[in-house]
Design a protein around this motif. Structure first.
Motif, short mmCIF file in Angstrom:
data_model
loop_
_atom_site.label_atom_id
_atom_site.label_comp_id
_atom_site.label_asym_id
_atom_site.label_seq_id
_atom_site.Cartn_x
_atom_site.Cartn_y
_atom_site.Cartn_z
N PHE A 28 -6.42 2.41 -8.14
CA PHE A 28 -6.31 3.60 -8.98
C PHE A 28 -7.58 3.80 -9.81
O PHE A 28 -7.53 3.89 -11.04
N PRO A 29 -8.77 3.88 -9.16
CA PRO A 29 -10.02 3.96 -9.92
C PRO A 29 -10.15 5.26 -10.73
O PRO A 29 -10.91 5.31 -11.71
N HIS A 30 -9.43 6.28 -10.34
CA HIS A 30 -9.50 7.58 -11.01
C HIS A 30 -8.41 7.74 -12.07
O HIS A 30 -8.27 8.82 -12.64
N ARG A 31 -7.65 6.68 -12.33
CA ARG A 31 -6.58 6.73 -13.32
C ARG A 31 -6.92 5.88 -14.54
O ARG A 31 -7.74 4.95 -14.47
N ARG A 32 -6.22 6.15 -15.64
CA ARG A 32 -6.43 5.40 -16.89
C ARG A 32 -5.39 4.28 -16.97
O ARG A 32 -4.19 4.57 -17.10
N LEU A 33 -5.84 3.03 -16.88
CA LEU A 33 -4.93 1.88 -16.86
C LEU A 33 -5.04 1.08 -18.15
O LEU A 33 -6.13 0.99 -18.75
N GLY A 34 -3.93 0.49 -18.56
CA GLY A 34 -3.91 -0.41 -19.70
C GLY A 34 -3.32 -1.76 -19.30
O GLY A 34 -2.56 -1.84 -18.34
N LEU A 35 -3.68 -2.81 -20.04
CA LEU A 35 -3.18 -4.17 -19.76
C LEU A 35 -2.38 -4.65 -20.95
O LEU A 35 -2.83 -4.58 -22.10
N LEU A 36 -1.18 -5.16 -20.67
CA LEU A 36 -0.29 -5.62 -21.74
C LEU A 36 0.31 -6.96 -21.36
O LEU A 36 0.89 -7.11 -20.28
N HIS A 37 0.17 -7.96 -22.21
CA HIS A 37 0.80 -9.26 -21.96
C HIS A 37 0.95 -10.03 -23.27
O HIS A 37 0.40 -9.64 -24.31
N GLY A 38 1.69 -11.11 -23.21
CA GLY A 38 2.06 -11.84 -24.41
C GLY A 38 0.94 -12.58 -25.11
O GLY A 38 1.10 -12.98 -26.26
N GLU B 225 0.83 -1.21 0.00
CA GLU B 225 0.00 0.00 0.00
C GLU B 225 0.86 1.26 0.00
O GLU B 225 0.54 2.25 -0.65
N GLU B 226 1.95 1.22 0.73
CA GLU B 226 2.88 2.35 0.75
C GLU B 226 3.48 2.57 -0.64
O GLU B 226 3.64 3.71 -1.10
N VAL B 227 3.80 1.47 -1.33
CA VAL B 227 4.34 1.56 -2.69
C VAL B 227 3.30 2.18 -3.63
O VAL B 227 3.62 3.06 -4.44
N TYR B 228 2.04 1.73 -3.50
CA TYR B 228 0.99 2.31 -4.35
C TYR B 228 0.84 3.81 -4.10
O TYR B 228 0.58 4.59 -5.03
N LEU C 235 -6.51 -3.32 -9.48
CA LEU C 235 -5.89 -2.00 -9.48
C LEU C 235 -6.81 -0.95 -10.11
O LEU C 235 -6.88 0.19 -9.65
N SER C 236 -7.53 -1.35 -11.17
CA SER C 236 -8.43 -0.42 -11.86
C SER C 236 -9.60 -0.02 -10.98
O SER C 236 -10.03 1.14 -10.98
N GLU C 237 -10.14 -1.00 -10.22
CA GLU C 237 -11.37 -0.75 -9.46
C GLU C 237 -11.12 -0.24 -8.05
O GLU C 237 -11.90 0.56 -7.52
N LYS C 238 -10.00 -0.68 -7.41
CA LYS C 238 -9.84 -0.41 -5.99
C LYS C 238 -8.64 0.47 -5.63
O LYS C 238 -8.66 1.16 -4.61
#
Length: 697
Positions: free
Chosen positions: A512-522, A466-469, A507-510
């Motif tokens: 950083f709900p006010h931020r724009r997140l993207g998902l990237l994977h192989g 939580e401190e890191v977030y 992370l999107s819902e709880k």
């Protein structure tokens, strides 16, 4: 041509027969020679074996004893534990294998076994072996527990159908018959052996299978390691000769018509490392030999500038130069950075990629074909049908490990036989580079430009998440961007690790709900990955939740924080590549590793935390992880590239092998001289698939 009976199928050796030959085949042992080179994986010095009666709780011990009784014990939790009572002249101890009831089939009462593991207290003393070797079966007296002084016990790579005692018996029956045949396999003369401080091949194999001491073993290993390294370097030397000498290359003429104006217009001074590497490259390009060179440099060391100076030498000599990148994003990034450097001298590069419109593609192909485009940047599109250069003189391949060997060589297969420069931002130890890319000459950028800020690196336990977030949020609030990296795409029942897909939702819902997140994977398509990265580069996303697919090449100066979850699951070099995604701009940047690990994993991460030097990290990675993991996709066929050589301690042998291999091929490129026939056969037997890969006859 056969030089000895070592080519005989293993089935016809004493103690083998058809059934065991099939089992040996599954271990990769098809011939008598294969059997000789099936070397022990472990050696136990009898002088370190402790009497069972003296074992104490808390020790990590090696002991030897006979199995006096055994059985599988069920527990209330459903776990089944195999236990065996071991006895020697000093006493007895319980040996326990929790969760391994199948050991009941492996051990018999009366077997003589060697065990290594921690001694614990559980209803009395017990040893929990992590290694067990059956020295002899019940009723056989191949090893006498009363005569262990001065004995080295060997443990071969074995299988359930071919246990240690069977392999040991096969070697006992055949070694004395096979070793004399090795004289016909000898590559080095007695003078060479003495000069290198190595034993003969017969003595080396004798030492490895029947060692008198651990020092005896190491001398034998170094001899077979040298042979293996020599064979590999002869392969590379033949490829190097074929690519650089067999046919003449382009002898570029330096006029300084373009090189000097670029140098004078640069807003910075070249580093000493860049100047040194350019001297090496220009030395190649202005000679009749064709250049075939690998340029290694850490993130930010200035490889792109070196590549541009090299390309301008080709263009001012009346040729074209092409740079191939593995993705459209990286190709576009190169176009922007190169055009920024070229703008003051009135030049530009053209871009050729797969996603171009038909009209634009036709225009670019016309300019390339007529020679109007002197500098071309592209993706795999550069080697597709229909692309014809007017007079291609230099090929630069970026992030070369992302291309296969054939792709790497394809651009160079032009009528003009262009020089080739391949670049890598993934530092690897010099010894590994020589083993993997011995066909290439090596240049290293081992210096960063002055003023580049080191990336702050911190190691945190999961309890501090939580401190890191909160720290990440501070940077996002200041208009910066961030990455959060996970080892898995999706949750797995097999391992208890956080995964990108599930964590993206959380992370999107709880968090950083006010931020724009993207998902990237192989597992995303190339188009989906490209869409996410373009949005991030353009500022349309604040944070990317990703796996390690983001590790190489992407340059986002506004990204200042990277969080790596389960950092212990990544290799040190991989972590270094991930860390290199931040710190690309003028702002202070940070990489935060989250890991619950202690012990060796924590030690690894502390090594990483305390240095930003990619080459030092690569050396540590080689030392800690071993070369098997680092060779990765370079393995070909059923055999690894190296089986006996250890690059973390055999660099002296590798340097000598490369020197000898290159000198030999310079004088006899096809190894046709009678004195080289034996070596040629050995090389072709050991590295046939690599020779085919490089199209070497």
């Amino acid at each position: 041509m056969s030089f000895s009976h070592l080519d005989k199928p293993v089935q016809f050796l004493k103690g083998v027969g058809p059934a065991r030959a099939e089992a040996l085949g599954r271990l990769g042992i098809l011939t008598a020679r294969d059997l000789l080179y099936h070397l022990p994986r472990r050696y136990d010095d009898a002088s370190t074996i402790q009497p069972i009666g003296s074992l104490e709780v808390g020790q990590d011990a090696t002991a030897m004893g006979r199995v006096r009784s055994k059985g599988v014990i069920p527990t209330r939790s459903g776990l089944r534990i195999f236990q065996a009572i071991l006895q020697d002249e000093s006493g007895m101890i319980t040996s326990a294998w929790p969760g391994q009831p199948w050991m009941d089939r492996r051990l018999r009462e009366g077997d003589l076994v060697l065990v290594t593991g921690p001694v614990k207290f559980f209803h009395g003393r017990q040893i929990q072996p992590r290694e067990v070797t059956v020295l002899s079966r019940a009723g056989r007296e191949e090893a006498d527990p009363g005569e262990t002084r001065g004995t080295i016990y060997v443990s071969y790579p074995a299988s359930e159908e071919l246990p240690q005692w069977v392999l040991r018996r096969i070697f006992s029956l055949n070694l004395d018959r096979l070793l004399p045949e090795v004289l016909k396999e000898e590559i080095l003369g007695s003078h060479d052996q003495a000069a290198l401080g190595l034993p003969s091949l017969v003595d080396a194999l004798e030492a490895l299978h029947r060692p008198r001491s651990l020092e005896h073993v190491e001398r034998g290993r170094r001899r077979v390691a040298f042979d293996e390294l020599l064979f590999l370097q002869v392969v590379h030397a033949r490829v190097r000769y074929q690519e650089t000498v067999a046919e003449p290359g382009i002898e570029f003429q330096r006029t300084n018509e373009l090189v000097r104006p670029l140098h004078e217009s640069l807003p910075f001074e070249l580093t000493a490392a860049q100047a040194r590497v350019l001297r090496e490259i220009y030395g190649d390009m202005t000679s009749p030999r064709r250049m075939n060179r690998l340029l290694q440099g850490d993130v930010g060391s200035g490889k792109t500038v070196v590549a541009l100076f090299s390309m301008l030498l080709a263009v001012e000599s009346g040729h074209q130069a092409a740079l191939m990148a593995p993705t459209e994003l990286l190709a576009e990034q190169h176009v922007r950075s190169l055009n920024g450097l070229l703008d003051p001298i009135g030049l530009s590069v053209v871009l050729l990629k797969g996603g171009m419109g038909a009209r634009e593609r036709k225009r670019v192909l016309r300019e390339v074909g007529r020679g109007e485009a002197g500098l071309v940047v592209g993706t795999h599109a550069l080697i597709q049908e229909g692309v014809e250069f007017h007079r291609l003189g230099l090929v630069v391949i970026d992030e070369q490990h992302r291309f296969g060997v054939r792709q790497r060589m394809a651009l160079g297969e032009q009528d003009t036989r262009p020089d080739v420069l391949v670049m890598s931002a993934t530092p690897i130890p010099r010894s590994l580079a020589m083993a993997l890319y011995g066909d290439l000459d090596l240049s290293i950028l081992d210096e960063l430009p002055p003023g580049r800020k080191p990336i702050g690196t911190a190691l945190r336990f999961p309890s501090a998440r939580e401190e890191v977030y909160g720290f990440v949020e501070e940077h996002l609030a200041a208009g910066r961007q961030a990455y959060v990296v996970y080892p898995l795409v999706a949750e797995s029942e097999k391992v208890d690790l956080l995964a990108a897909t599930e964590e993206f939702k959380r992370l999107s819902e709880k968090v950083f709900p006010h931020r724009r997140l993207g998902l990237l994977h192989g597992q995303l398509s190339a188009e989906e990955k490209d869409h996410v990265m373009r949005a991030f580069i353009g500022g349309g996303l604040d944070l990317i939740v990703t796996t390690s697919v983001v590790e190489v090449g992407i340059d986002v100066p506004n990204a200042t924080v990277m969080v790596v979850e389960h950092a212990e699951r990544f290799g040190l070099s991989q972590l270094h590549q991930l860390r290199g995604r931040v710190g690309r701009g003028a702002d202070a940047s940070y990489c935060i590793l989250i890991s619950p690990s202690g012990g060796l994993a924590a030690e690894r991460l502390r090594v990483f935390k305390n240095t930003n030097d990619g080459f030092a990290i690569a050396e540590a990675d080689l030392r800690i992880r071993g070369q098997g993991d680092l060779f990765g996709a370079q393995q070909h066929g059923r055999d690894p590239v190296l089986r006996f050589a250890d690059l973390s301690r055999d660099e002296d042998l590798l340097l000598e092998a490369q020197r000898r291999g290159r000198a030999l091929v310079e004088t006899d490129p096809e190894l046709l001289q009678p004195a080289n026939q034996r070596l040629k056969k050995a090389v072709e037997d050991r590295y046939a698939e690599r020779l085919r890969l490089f199209k070497v006859g």
